[in-house]
Design a protein around this motif. Structure first.
Motif, mmCIF file in Angstrom:
data_model
loop_
_atom_site.group_PDB
_atom_site.id
_atom_site.type_symbol
_atom_site.label_atom_id
_atom_site.label_comp_id
_atom_site.label_asym_id
_atom_site.label_seq_id
_atom_site.Cartn_x
_atom_site.Cartn_y
_atom_site.Cartn_z
ATOM 1 N N CYS A 13 0.849 -1.191 -0.043
ATOM 2 C CA CYS A 13 -0.071 0.081 0.092
ATOM 3 C C CYS A 13 1.040 1.095 0.080
ATOM 4 C CB CYS A 13 -0.869 0.138 1.321
ATOM 5 S SG CYS A 13 -1.791 1.468 1.572
ATOM 6 N N ARG A 37 4.372 -5.937 2.679
ATOM 7 C CA ARG A 37 3.535 -7.345 2.480
ATOM 8 C C ARG A 37 3.649 -8.005 3.986
ATOM 9 N NH1 ARG A 37 4.369 -12.546 1.359
ATOM 10 N NH2 ARG A 37 3.109 -13.581 -0.127
ATOM 11 N N LEU A 56 0.859 -6.592 6.024
ATOM 12 C CA LEU A 56 -0.504 -7.078 5.674
ATOM 13 C C LEU A 56 -0.705 -8.747 5.975
ATOM 14 C CD1 LEU A 56 -0.058 -5.221 2.237
ATOM 15 C CD2 LEU A 56 -2.099 -4.917 4.146
ATOM 16 N N VAL A 98 -8.684 -5.759 6.138
ATOM 17 C CA VAL A 98 -7.658 -5.319 6.328
ATOM 18 C C VAL A 98 -7.343 -3.862 6.074
ATOM 19 C CG1 VAL A 98 -5.467 -5.422 4.886
ATOM 20 C CG2 VAL A 98 -6.746 -7.675 5.171
ATOM 21 N N ALA A 157 -4.974 0.033 5.035
ATOM 22 C CA ALA A 157 -4.775 -0.300 3.838
ATOM 23 C C ALA A 157 -5.971 0.017 2.475
ATOM 24 C CB ALA A 157 -4.313 -1.673 3.488
ATOM 25 N N ILE A 166 -3.710 -6.852 -2.660
ATOM 26 C CA ILE A 166 -4.261 -7.047 -1.375
ATOM 27 C C ILE A 166 -5.088 -8.073 -1.129
ATOM 28 C CG2 ILE A 166 -5.283 -6.408 0.720
ATOM 29 C CD1 ILE A 166 -3.814 -3.666 0.413
#
Lengths: 366, 100, 473
Positions: free
Chosen positions: C380, C387, C390, C404, C410, C424
């Motif tokens: 993002c 990553r 996330l 998320v 994000a 994502i």
């Protein structure tokens, strides 16, 4: 083979999860079911304002306790006790402010009236057109979008089962409990708690109970990151503006301006005719906001019943069924009233009285 | 060398050059072009720092979506890929929200 | 209150402009709204006012022809205007539009959404460095400014766009350091039958490739840029060999460059359709999530029509025809007789789509490509989320893009998730063992583009604010 739980809690918002945590602590085995993700209803999309100045007088004891709950949760939900000002721009609003905040102060909120000089010293970017202002040092905010993340971790850490994207479509009474048909299988439980916010009405209808629940569709908007403009929570005498700048610089603007849509259709629509005056009022209060760009506006369904007091207690006519919701100021009060509800279900005397869901909503009985 | 795709850069006529500033530095660009293309030609790619981690950022999508090329002009956040250049334009890097 | 139109067309690319032209020809009062000053969309984007003259290309000719048709029509063309909200009203549909720093309302009986596409860029280490731009972004830059992205550029991505961009860089005086594409030569040979339908485009493509070979520009087939390095801006890139499912295997080369173009196919721009209330469905062969739209552009929402790449990536030629179909359907909705005019277009639409869909098939990322993102890679861009961050959130139970977004922000930044949500959603799906079709994009919210508070507030007197009764005490 279905597992039997002591209680199935329908609705994974603050109140449902708060109750689940409480009954689990008391030795029961609950399961939380949500039609979507945890904390994505009103619990997760409200403006996050924790202001005693916008709480109902008779709910003030609950709001004070609710503040304490959020404060103890702290960073995990982005809690900030910043203090808050409520401002009036006209003579009529000043009268309204004085009348209402005096009653709230008498109910126990540490609210005082402040001079324009004091206000300007604290909030130099605020409009000079303010005629009167009140202040509450306990006010602040939390980050409502962290509700789901927080309660998901809490449920997991306390060994409480939950199912997301598990809409309850049938509730059948069975010997010694209930069988709930969900999109993710059948759940059996001895008791059931309806804590589904704006979706309470269709849910209660599954038990042949009619709850006169309606929903307000509140609009919230957020700007891009801005230089420091305000350090407290700003409200308006009418309650139609709440505004705070988060630590990251974004400014969140709410105040209960109405969108449209039906909870059953799952879609609350933002109306430009509400966003525009909401942001105009915000800009009037904080002129430097003019240059901020709005990145996002959204709506949340806030459930209520005709007397605007909570539903919290046993569901009349159905044994072992309970309901919790429709709490005005529900974000603030939610974690606390969830505890009260949990105690009630555990058969303990709640610290403060609950609100009989079977009352006559047309009469002033609270 | 044989080129099947000829270099046509010399047959492009552009509007007159004007001066503008980026963070106080004087840069020239063609009147009416997007601010970011003038900056790119001048080798100025680093337009701002990401607010969350301070990493350098510059134009990315070049069509007004990604907001990476946003600059500050007269206190307003402006997409430099959509802002036409004019003489004397004072362009600044966005520093908003760095406190968070 | 604004004067109501028969039809409002959102987007002035090949689809939108043709929809507007058809409806206008049939006598409808049409307004066409677009972010750019001139019609053409991204594919036929007009050169900026700063370019006084430049050699013609097939794209500029097509665009000029379209712009001429629009200027000779009765269409009310609203350029430099951004739609930020779409609402159903008793008269039909209302659009909130940001134009000249003010917000205005346009009302029309019918709405044609022709919002086109945007680009998917697979996150890789260093893709946030200044000097890295999108592959489609590079076309936008070169079409408007007639300049290359830098002095020495690595062009990397899938499908035909990578060769078009490389060729344009050379035409505009830049140097292509390398062309890198996850496609193999065999992928292209497989696409030949569909390409035969467009010998003109096939010929252009062969000229591009031959020119690159003559200039000894290295072409890395079945490779990807796996790392972009530099301090303040790009200084070099690493190129890695890919496996059959595009999983990166090993780094094979480091190339110095001051600029990089990255792109992994187009995806339909959905947000306007979502705001209007259209249902969406997952169709990888069309570029990802697409709204449910019939071949004549009609939808299950009364008075809403949609056409062009926004309903699936079929390319400009298909978009032109689909635009005509949607324009006819919208005109029919407003009471015009269109007779059999639509029927004549379906076969042409199918033929044009077949070429476009073959190109889309070359571009659709294969599952291994997402492995280019390392744990520290920013996914993002707005909120600088890696990553790893996330993944941690997803593993902690966030099983949807909305969850998320709520937990990490994000998609809450200025781009609104336009450049992170595809990656994502893919990460949620692969982590949770779900089909990509089970992980829809996060809920669309207005405004469609950032809107200044001053534009929303407009000029107002405090006493005119419609302040309702205060809440119960």
């Amino acid at each position: 083979m279905t597992q039997a739980y002591d209680i199935a809690i329908i609705g994974g918002g603050i109140m449902g999860c708060g109750t689940a945590l409480r009954v689990a602590k008391g030795g029961m085995r609950p399961i939380v079911l949500d039609q979507g993700d945890l904390g994505q209803g009103a619990s997760g999309v409200n403006a996050g304002t924790l202001s005693l100045q916008i709480k109902r007088v008779k709910l003030m004891p609950y709001a004070l306790k609710g503040h304490a709950e959020w404060e103890s949760i702290g960073d995990a939900v982005g809690f900030r006790k910043t203090g808050g000002y409520t401002v009036a721009f006209t003579e009529r609003e000043a009268e309204l402010l004085h009348e209402r905040q005096t009653l709230k102060a008498e109910a126990g909120a540490p609210i005082t009236f402040v001079s324009n000089n004091a206000l300007r010293a604290a909030e130099p970017h605020l409009s000079h057109k303010v005629r009167a202002a009140s202040y509450c040092p306990d006010d602040g905010y939390a980050n409502s979008s962290l509700t789901g993340q927080y309660y998901r971790a809490q449920l997991r850490d306390n060994g409480i089962d939950y199912k997301e994207r598990a809409a309850v479509t049938t509730i059948a009474g069975s010997a010694g409990g209930f069988e709930l048909g969900t999109s993710k299988g059948v759940i059996s439980a001895t008791r059931v708690l309806l804590a589904a916010g704006a979706w309470l009405k269709p849910l209660a209808a599954l038990l042949d109970v009619e709850l006169p629940v309606q929903a307000r569709i509140n609009t919230v908007s957020v700007t891009e990151r801005m230089p420091p403009l305000t350090s407290t929570v700003i409200g308006h005498a009418t309650g139609l503006l709440t505004m705070k700048q988060k630590a990251n610089g974004t400014v969140l603007v709410g105040g209960g301006w109405q969108g449209r849509g039906m909870p059953q259709e799952g879609r609350g629509e933002v109306l430009s005719s509400s966003v525009a005056p909401n942001l105009a009022l915000a800009q009037y209060a904080l002129p430097d906001l003019a240059k901020a760009r709005v990145l996002r506006s959204w709506t949340g369904f806030e459930a209520n019943v005709p007397d605007f007091y909570p539903l919290a207690g046993a569901l009349s006519g159905v044994e072992d069924a309970y309901v919790l919701g429709c709490v005005r100021g529900g974000y603030t009060i939610g974690p606390y009233i969830g505890k009260l509800m949990g105690d009630y279900i555990l058969g303990r005397e709640p610290e403060l009285p609950l609100f009989d869901p079977g009352r006559d909503f047309t009469k002033d009985v609270i | 060398m044989i080129r099947l795709v000829p270099n046509q850069s010399d047959s492009i006529q552009r509007a007159p050059l004007v001066d503008f500033t980026f963070n106080g530095r004087i840069i020239s660009g063609h009147m009416g072009e997007a601010v970011f293309t003038a900056l790119t030609r001048a080798g100025v790619l680093h337009l701002r720092d990401a607010p969350a981690d301070g990493a350098p950022r510059g134009a990315f999508c070049c069509m007004g979506l990604c907001q990476e090329c946003v600059v500050e002009i007269a206190g307003n956040s402006v997409e430099s890929c959509r802002q036409p250049l004019s003489e004397g334009l004072a362009v600044l890097s966005v520093t908003r929200g760095k406190h968070g | 209150m604004a004067e109501p139109f028969d039809i409002a067309v959102l987007g002035a690319g090949p689809a939108g402009a043709n929809a507007a032209l058809e409806a206008s020809r049939l006598g409808c009062r049409v307004v066409m709204i677009d972010e750019q000053s001139h019609a053409g969309g991204q594919v036929w984007r007009a050169k900026s006012a700063a370019v006084l003259s430049a050699p013609e290309t097939p794209e500029t000719s097509a665009g000029n022809q379209l712009r001429k048709a629009v200027s000779q029509s009765a269409i009310a063309h609203l350029g430099d205007a951004r739609v930020w909200q779409i609402e159903q009203v008793p008269e039909g549909w209302s659009l909130q539009i940001l134009v000249g720093g003010r917000s205005e309302t346009i009302i029309a009986k019918a709405l044609v959404l022709a919002t086109g596409a945007r680009e998917f860029v697979q996150p890789i280490p260093g893709w946030t460095l200044p000097g890295v731009i999108g592959l489609a972004g590079a076309t936008s830059l070169m079409k408007q400014a007639l300049m290359p992205p830098g002095h020495r550029t690595v062009v990397s991505g899938s499908g035909p766009l990578v060769f078009f961009v490389a060729s344009e860089i050379r035409r505009l005086g830049g140097t292509v350091a390398a062309v890198v594409t996850p496609n193999s030569r065999m992928d292209w040979i497989g696409a030949l039958p569909s390409m035969c339908r467009r010998p003109d485009l096939m010929w252009r493509g062969m000229v591009w490739m031959a020119d690159l070979m003559l200039a000894r520009v290295p072409i890395f087939w079945r490779h990807a840029v796996s790392d972009v390095r530099g301090e303040d801006a790009v200084s070099s890139v690493q190129i890695s060999k890919l496996g059959p499912d595009w999983t990166p295997l090993r780094t094979v080369k480091t190339v110095t460059s001051d600029s990089v173009c990255l792109g992994n196919g187009l995806i339909p721009a959905l947000e306007a359709a979502q705001l209007a209330g259209l249902e969406i469905t997952h169709a990888p062969e069309l570029g990802g999530w697409v709204p449910k739209v019939a071949k004549d552009g009609s939808t299950n929402l009364r008075g809403v029509f949609m056409c062009g790449d926004g309903v699936g990536i079929r390319g400009a030629s298909a978009a032109e025809i689909h635009g005509k179909l949607a324009g006819l359907s919208a005109a029919e909705f407003t009471g015009k007789q269109v007779g059999l005019q639509k029927n004549r277009l379906y076969a042409r639409y199918a033929a044009a789509s077949s070429f476009g869909l073959a190109m889309t098939a070359l571009s659709v990322p294969r599952p291994g490509l997402e492995k280019l993102a390392t744990p520290q890679t920013i996914m993002c861009r707005c909120e600088s989320l890696s990553r790893d961050q996330l993944l941690h959130e997803i593993e902690a139970g966030a099983a949807s893009t909305n969850a998320v977004k709520s937990g990490l922000r994000a998609g809450m930044g200025p781009c609104g998730g336009k450049f992170c949500q595809t990656a994502i959603a893919r990460l949620v799906a692969s982590t949770k063992g779900l089909e990509e079709g089970a992980v829809p994009p996060h809920t669309a919210r207005p405004p469609l583009r950032p809107v200044p508070v001053s534009a929303l507030a407009g000029d107002f007197a405090y006493s005119d604010l419609p302040i309702p009764k205060p809440a119960p005490l």
